[in-house]
Design a protein around this motif. Structure first.
Motif, mmCIF file in Angstrom:
data_model
loop_
_atom_site.group_PDB
_atom_site.id
_atom_site.type_symbol
_atom_site.label_atom_id
_atom_site.label_comp_id
_atom_site.label_asym_id
_atom_site.label_seq_id
_atom_site.Cartn_x
_atom_site.Cartn_y
_atom_site.Cartn_z
ATOM 1 N N SER A 77 59.181 40.752 51.008
ATOM 2 C CA SER A 77 59.594 41.164 52.346
ATOM 3 C C SER A 77 60.575 40.192 52.983
ATOM 4 C CB SER A 77 58.384 41.360 53.254
ATOM 5 O OG SER A 77 57.694 40.137 53.417
ATOM 6 N N THR A 78 60.742 39.020 52.401
ATOM 7 C CA THR A 78 61.661 38.038 52.969
ATOM 8 C C THR A 78 63.017 38.025 52.272
ATOM 9 O OG1 THR A 78 60.901 36.244 51.535
ATOM 10 C CG2 THR A 78 59.732 36.561 53.634
ATOM 11 N N TYR A 79 63.202 38.917 51.319
ATOM 12 C CA TYR A 79 64.478 39.013 50.616
ATOM 13 C C TYR A 79 65.314 40.164 51.163
ATOM 14 C CZ TYR A 79 63.331 35.789 46.794
ATOM 15 O OH TYR A 79 63.037 34.682 46.038
ATOM 16 N N ASN A 80 66.585 39.926 51.271
ATOM 17 C CA ASN A 80 67.536 41.021 51.458
ATOM 18 C C ASN A 80 67.765 41.664 50.095
ATOM 19 O OD1 ASN A 80 67.990 40.468 54.239
ATOM 20 N ND2 ASN A 80 69.348 38.779 53.641
ATOM 21 N N TRP A 125 66.066 42.255 55.305
ATOM 22 C CA TRP A 125 64.608 42.216 55.325
ATOM 23 C C TRP A 125 64.072 42.168 56.750
ATOM 24 C CZ3 TRP A 125 61.391 38.401 57.368
ATOM 25 C CH2 TRP A 125 62.005 37.193 57.710
ATOM 26 N N ASN A 158 58.255 47.632 52.693
ATOM 27 C CA ASN A 158 57.728 46.299 52.396
ATOM 28 C C ASN A 158 56.253 46.337 52.017
ATOM 29 O OD1 ASN A 158 60.207 45.040 52.809
ATOM 30 N ND2 ASN A 158 59.779 44.567 54.949
ATOM 31 N N ARG A 191 63.720 50.678 52.419
ATOM 32 C CA ARG A 191 62.737 49.801 51.813
ATOM 33 C C ARG A 191 61.381 50.037 52.450
ATOM 34 N NH1 ARG A 191 64.727 43.905 52.463
ATOM 35 N NH2 ARG A 191 62.691 43.416 51.539
#
Length: 128
Positions: free
Chosen positions: A30-33, A53, A74, A72
């Protein structure tokens, strides 16, 4: 790090639709683009779409704008690429990729070398 696995590719007629999925393993997904790229035979890998993200900002290549949608989930560690109105020139291997770099600048988000993790790719073939 995250590990990425694409699915959903296949053979479709021009004008048809496909939905690609990219499943990620790893608690930090969830912390990645996230981005989608594609590579046709004899051509360089090119940017298709990306999603941030944080607020889920989306970005598209001009060639797919209005036809493709990136999203997306997450909770499911998955990013999607909905492809509508497919054209023969969309034929390529499609890759998903993850980056911690900001997507604000096109010079960053559209460069494959700014992405740290890559999936193995899924083939999309559009017949005329």
């Amino acid at each position: 790090q995250v590990q990425l696995v694409e699915s959903g590719g296949g053979l479709v007629q021009a004008g048809g639709s496909l939905r690609l999925s990219c499943a990620a393993s790893g608690r930090t997904f969830s912390t990645y683009n996230m981005g989608w790229f594609r590579q046709a035979p004899g051509k360089e890998r090119e940017f298709v779409a990306a999603i941030s993200w944080t607020v889920g900002s989306t970005y598209y290549a001009d060639s797919v704008k209005g036809r493709f949608t990136i999203s997306r989930d997450n909770a499911k560690n998955t990013v999607y690429l909905q492809m509508n109105s497919l054209k023969p020139e969309d034929t390529a291997v499609y890759y998903c990729a993850a980056t911690r770099a900001s997507l604000v600048l096109s010079t960053t988000r559209e460069r494959a070398n700014k992405y740290d993790q890559w999936g193995q790719g899924t083939q999309v073939t559009v017949s005329s």
